[in-house]
Design an enzyme around this catalytic site. Structure first.
Site, PDB file in Angstrom:
ATOM      1  CB  SER A 108      -6.652  13.218   4.504  1.00 43.53           C
ATOM      2  OG  SER A 108      -5.360  13.766   4.356  1.00 43.53           O
ATOM      3  CE1 TYR A 130       0.058  10.461   2.874  1.00 40.12           C
ATOM      4  CE2 TYR A 130      -0.932  12.446   3.768  1.00 40.12           C
ATOM      5  CZ  TYR A 130      -0.848  11.500   2.771  1.00 40.12           C
ATOM      6  OH  TYR A 130      -1.644  11.600   1.670  1.00 40.12           O
ATOM      7  CB  THR A 156      -1.160   6.963   3.344  1.00 41.66           C
ATOM      8  OG1 THR A 156      -2.545   6.734   3.592  1.00 41.66           O
ATOM      9  CG2 THR A 156      -0.932   7.067   1.838  1.00 41.66           C
ATOM     10  CE  LYS A 254      -5.371   5.487   0.351  1.00 38.65           C
ATOM     11  NZ  LYS A 254      -4.461   6.524  -0.136  1.00 38.65           N
ATOM     12  CG  HIS A 278      -1.313   8.540  -2.946  1.00 43.09           C
ATOM     13  ND1 HIS A 278      -0.793   8.345  -1.690  1.00 43.09           N
ATOM     14  CD2 HIS A 278      -1.959   9.735  -2.883  1.00 43.09           C
ATOM     15  CE1 HIS A 278      -1.100   9.376  -0.910  1.00 43.09           C
ATOM     16  NE2 HIS A 278      -1.810  10.233  -1.613  1.00 43.09           N
TER      17      HIS A 278
HETATM   18  C1  LIG Z   1      -6.995  15.250  -4.499  1.00 45.28           C
HETATM   19  C2  LIG Z   1      -6.530  14.015  -3.824  1.00 45.28           C
HETATM   20  C3  LIG Z   1      -5.994  14.080  -2.526  1.00 45.28           C
HETATM   21  C4  LIG Z   1      -5.562  12.922  -1.881  1.00 45.28           C
HETATM   22  N1  LIG Z   1      -5.107  13.023  -0.600  1.00 45.28           N
HETATM   23  C5  LIG Z   1      -4.780  11.882   0.078  1.00 45.28           C
HETATM   24  C6  LIG Z   1      -4.415  11.936   1.447  1.00 45.28           C
HETATM   25  O1  LIG Z   1      -4.349  13.000   2.041  1.00 45.28           O
HETATM   26  N2  LIG Z   1      -4.131  10.755   2.073  1.00 45.28           N
HETATM   27  C7  LIG Z   1      -4.197   9.547   1.438  1.00 45.28           C
HETATM   28  O2  LIG Z   1      -3.938   8.501   2.054  1.00 45.28           O
HETATM   29  N3  LIG Z   1      -4.537   9.480   0.145  1.00 45.28           N
HETATM   30  C8  LIG Z   1      -4.841  10.603  -0.538  1.00 45.28           C
HETATM   31  N4  LIG Z   1      -5.251  10.505  -1.844  1.00 45.28           N
HETATM   32  C9  LIG Z   1      -5.375   9.190  -2.470  1.00 45.28           C
HETATM   33  C10 LIG Z   1      -6.756   8.599  -2.244  1.00 45.28           C
HETATM   34  O3  LIG Z   1      -6.960   8.226  -0.900  1.00 45.28           O
HETATM   35  C11 LIG Z   1      -6.960   7.339  -3.091  1.00 45.28           C
HETATM   36  O4  LIG Z   1      -5.869   6.460  -2.902  1.00 45.28           O
HETATM   37  C12 LIG Z   1      -7.120   7.647  -4.575  1.00 45.28           C
HETATM   38  O5  LIG Z   1      -7.803   8.862  -4.781  1.00 45.28           O
HETATM   39  C13 LIG Z   1      -7.872   6.514  -5.244  1.00 45.28           C
HETATM   40  O6  LIG Z   1      -8.012   6.730  -6.600  1.00 45.28           O
HETATM   41  P1  LIG Z   1      -9.344   7.358  -7.281  1.00 45.28           P
HETATM   42  O7  LIG Z   1      -9.287   8.822  -7.016  1.00 45.28           O
HETATM   43  O8  LIG Z   1      -9.182   6.996  -8.702  1.00 45.28           O
HETATM   44  O9  LIG Z   1     -10.538   6.710  -6.607  1.00 45.28           O
HETATM   45  C14 LIG Z   1      -5.655  11.672  -2.526  1.00 45.28           C
HETATM   46  C15 LIG Z   1      -6.201  11.603  -3.815  1.00 45.28           C
HETATM   47  C16 LIG Z   1      -6.623  12.743  -4.470  1.00 45.28           C
HETATM   48  C17 LIG Z   1      -7.220  12.624  -5.845  1.00 45.28           C
END
Ligand SMILES: Cc1cc2nc3c(=O)[nH]c(=O)nc-3n(C[C@H](O)[C@H](O)[C@H](O)COP(=O)(O)O)c2cc1C
Length: 390
Positions: A108, A130, A156, A254, A278
């Site tokens: 990220s 982003y 994303t 994404k 997300h």
């Molecule tokens: C705590 C947290 C932080 C996240 N930060 C980002 C991020 O910085 N960039 C991004 O593309 N997705 C981010 N996501 C989304 C994840 O990449 C992913 O799409 C998502 O966690 C998938 O669902 P799951 O947690 O049920 O596996 C984040 C998700 C969580 C739970």
């Protein structure tokens, strides 16, 4: 650490909950508004069933595939997350675990570790970006990722800045001042192992985002960078094309939930998309990604790589996604629980749990490879799918 092996992602989650301070744990649970999407992401997998065979099964099973041109030993990739404060080694520990288990790492922009250190730990790193700041600033981050050796770019673009949660948001300090220390102290003291881990490193989590730094500048704070992002007008499809051209290599968009957007993604030249909401942290009421996947995979799966993320907690979930048209899945919370429970070994443990679950399901279904799965491998209720933007 010996004796810390866990047998399921649910078990990893329980251990992470016990080990982490409450606000850190709650930051991983995340979700937005009422949590409809957060819960549907998981519940929808439970609606899909299997009808395994009894004999004549395959004794050799191949779990390997590739994503964005990178060969991976199982169809599970690390989804980018800002791991802030879960573990002092953060994304470097996750990257090492992914490398040890033969898979790719999504890093990220809001991660706590610089892209250079993460690529050193896992050469199969995709940098996630982003749309924040000017084109010049964005191009600067892309160049830095390229110079560091990242092998793919993940854009994303689905973030909708949904702030509130009915169950309350954890307090995230901008930087840890003495006042914040005192405020945080009661939580930290009741989680001594987490505190000891951080004090051994000689510092407490500082919540800066090194990959958002300007060339030669200092690392901005999480909220400083978030503020810049919040004020940036959201990108057009032309901007997405521009970003893809700037990078010039394997590129994933994404956050796609609609068939029409998936087709537009092809028009701007992406290599891959992830059907993603997300992890339920966005516009609440968006259906579970596994419900959205079949229509998207059917429409564009022969032209670009289609991945899915959201709600994957076991190997059989991975099999369900592949059967409905995904090439691979990305995991978020599953590895964060592992990291919180037991650092790098915990993330390896989660990947091993998933690998074993994928292998069991392949065995039961009589398949010799993850690439052989198709819709006949799952039992899908009539009203399961959500085809949007058709
Ligand atoms: C705590 C947290 C932080 C996240 N930060 C980002 C991020 O910085 N960039 C991004 O593309 N997705 C981010 N996501 C989304 C994840 O990449 C992913 O799409 C998502 O966690 C998938 O669902 P799951 O947690 O049920 O596996 C984040 C998700 C969580 C739970």
């Amino acid at each position: 650490m010996a004796g810390e092996w866990f047998e399921s992602v649910a078990d990893a989650q329980r251990r992470a909950k016990k080990r982490l301070p409450r606000s850190v744990y709650n930051a991983l649970v995340a979700g937005s508004e009422k949590g409809l999407t957060l819960h549907d992401n998981i519940a929808a997998f439970d609606e899909l069933g299997f009808a395994p065979h009894t004999a004549g099964l395959s004794n050799e099973r191949d779990l390997s595939t590739s994503v964005l041109g990178q060969p991976i030993s199982l169809p599970v990739v690390i989804s980018p997350t800002g791991v802030q404060a879960v573990h002092p080694e953060g994304e470097v520990a996750v990257a090492r675990a992914a490398a040890a288990r033969g898979t790719a790492m999504g890093l990220s922009s809001f991660a706590s570790k610089p892209v250079e250190e993460v690529v050193a730990a896992n050469p199969q790193t995709f940098f996630q970006i982003y749309w924040a700041g000017t084109r010049e600033q964005i191009a600067g981050r892309v160049e830095r990722a390229r110079a560091a050796g990242a092998v793919g770019l993940i854009a994303t673009l689905d973030w909708s800045f949904s702030m509130g949660r009915d169950w309350g948001s954890p307090h995230i300090p901008d930087n840890i001042s003495l006042r914040e220390m005192l405020r945080f102290a009661p939580e930290a003291l009741t989680h001594p192992r987490w505190l000891v881990m951080f004090t051994k490193t000689g510092r407490i989590p500082n919540l800066t985002v090194p990959n958002m730094a300007e060339p030669g500048g200092t690392e901005p704070s999480f909220f400083g960078a978030y503020g810049q992002w919040l004020q940036t007008p959201s990108p057009s499809w032309d901007d997405v094309r521009w970003l893809r051209e700037q990078w010039g290599g394997p590129f994933m968009l994404k956050g796609v939930t609609r068939v029409d957007d998936a087709k537009l993604a092809i028009d701007v030249g992406v290599t891959a998309i992830s059907v993603s909401n997300h992890g339920g942290n966005n516009l609440d009421g968006t259906p579970a990604t596994i419900r959205l996947l079949p229509a998207i995979a059917e429409a564009v799966g022969d032209q670009i790589e289609v991945l899915l993320d959201g709600g994957v907690r076991r190997g059989s979930d991975v099999i369900k996604a592949l059967a409905l048209g995904a090439r691979a899945v990305m995991i978020g919370r599953a590895y964060l629980w592992g990291l919180g429970a037991n650092g790098q070994a915990g993330v390896e443990n989660v990947l091993d749990v998933l690998r074993s679950g994928i292998d069991s399901a392949l065995l039961g279904l009589g398949r010799g490879s993850v690439t052989e799965l198709d819709r006949t491998d799952v039992l899908m209720p009539a009203d399961f799918e959500r085809a949007v933007g058709v």
